[in-house]
Scaffold this active site. Sequence first.
Site, mmCIF file in Angstrom:
data_model
loop_
_atom_site.group_PDB
_atom_site.id
_atom_site.type_symbol
_atom_site.label_atom_id
_atom_site.label_comp_id
_atom_site.label_asym_id
_atom_site.label_seq_id
_atom_site.Cartn_x
_atom_site.Cartn_y
_atom_site.Cartn_z
ATOM 1 N N CYS A 40 0.141 -21.144 27.237
ATOM 2 C CA CYS A 40 0.494 -20.072 28.169
ATOM 3 C C CYS A 40 -0.697 -19.753 29.077
ATOM 4 O O CYS A 40 -1.854 -19.877 28.682
ATOM 5 C CB CYS A 40 0.915 -18.821 27.405
ATOM 6 S SG CYS A 40 1.510 -17.492 28.491
ATOM 7 N N ASP A 42 -1.618 -16.931 29.954
ATOM 8 C CA ASP A 42 -2.180 -15.631 29.559
ATOM 9 C C ASP A 42 -3.706 -15.709 29.360
ATOM 10 O O ASP A 42 -4.202 -16.586 28.651
ATOM 11 C CB ASP A 42 -1.503 -15.194 28.247
ATOM 12 C CG ASP A 42 -1.765 -13.730 27.916
ATOM 13 O OD1 ASP A 42 -2.955 -13.334 27.827
ATOM 14 O OD2 ASP A 42 -0.791 -12.979 27.747
ATOM 15 N N ARG A 44 -5.622 -14.108 27.639
ATOM 16 C CA ARG A 44 -6.118 -13.870 26.271
ATOM 17 C C ARG A 44 -5.996 -15.099 25.383
ATOM 18 O O ARG A 44 -6.329 -15.037 24.190
ATOM 19 C CB ARG A 44 -5.337 -12.705 25.634
ATOM 20 C CG ARG A 44 -5.514 -11.389 26.378
ATOM 21 C CD ARG A 44 -4.454 -10.383 25.955
ATOM 22 N NE ARG A 44 -3.105 -10.820 26.334
ATOM 23 C CZ ARG A 44 -1.991 -10.152 26.063
ATOM 24 N NH1 ARG A 44 -2.067 -9.006 25.404
ATOM 25 N NH2 ARG A 44 -0.814 -10.607 26.450
ATOM 26 N N HIS A 96 2.121 -17.935 22.040
ATOM 27 C CA HIS A 96 1.394 -16.831 21.412
ATOM 28 C C HIS A 96 2.335 -15.659 21.203
ATOM 29 O O HIS A 96 3.232 -15.415 22.016
ATOM 30 C CB HIS A 96 0.172 -16.420 22.246
ATOM 31 C CG HIS A 96 0.509 -15.843 23.599
ATOM 32 N ND1 HIS A 96 0.477 -14.488 23.858
ATOM 33 C CD2 HIS A 96 0.905 -16.428 24.747
ATOM 34 C CE1 HIS A 96 0.823 -14.282 25.115
ATOM 35 N NE2 HIS A 96 1.090 -15.434 25.685
ATOM 36 N N CYS A 99 3.989 -12.676 23.825
ATOM 37 C CA CYS A 99 3.973 -13.334 25.142
ATOM 38 C C CYS A 99 4.847 -12.552 26.131
ATOM 39 O O CYS A 99 6.051 -12.374 25.920
ATOM 40 C CB CYS A 99 4.473 -14.766 25.020
ATOM 41 S SG CYS A 99 4.442 -15.665 26.590
HETATM 42 CO CO CO Z 1 2.254 -15.737 27.296
#
Ligand code: CO
Length: 204
Positions: A40, A42, A44, A96, A99
């Site tokens: 992803c 993302d 993080r 994750h 998400c």
């Molecule tokens: Co995500």
Amino acid sequence: MLDKLKDNNRRWAERKVAQDSDFFRRLERQQAPEYLWIGCADSRVPANEIVDLDPGELFVHRNVANLAPPQDANYLSVLQFAVDVLKVKHIMVVGHYGCGGVSAAVDGNRRGLVDHWLHPIREVAHMHRAELDAIPDHRRRMDRLCELNVIRQVRNVASDVFVQDAWGRGQPLSVHGWVYSLSNGLVNDLGVTTSHVAEIDRLI
Ligand code: CO
């Protein structure tokens, strides 16, 4: 502009050379990663950091909600290069928990183009609606959808012709499904590793 980042970059490069004076010269000549990470976007979920690998050790493709759509030229180009040229031995699809892309796919709100991008997740949710509806807690239901999405993407990767052709010529290659936890920094291996064409039917 961005002076802090440029300072960070200078210090990072100095640290790398201090630890290993040949580090960048060696990488400049060639990359030979054994792993392709499909994760992803993302912020993080930083691929190299999570598995503590150096530059040159992990080939990375990231997009919203770690999808492997069979019509996406970007993902397919990465996959073919990784399999045919780099000859990676492992492909990890890494979702994750928590998400935002996965939740956005099914929350009913309209956001624009991303709603089309997230369409495959709505299909996964539809296919598994009985199991998902039986989970009363919203967060746990979304976490399960994150897992189901990863398993579906493992199936997409494993059933792709580039991967099937690699197996056909006897090239060792395994496709794994992991979900990363933002709360403790650990990956959860979903146990759906696929290393042979006959194993695809076990996947959802
Ligand atoms: Co995500």
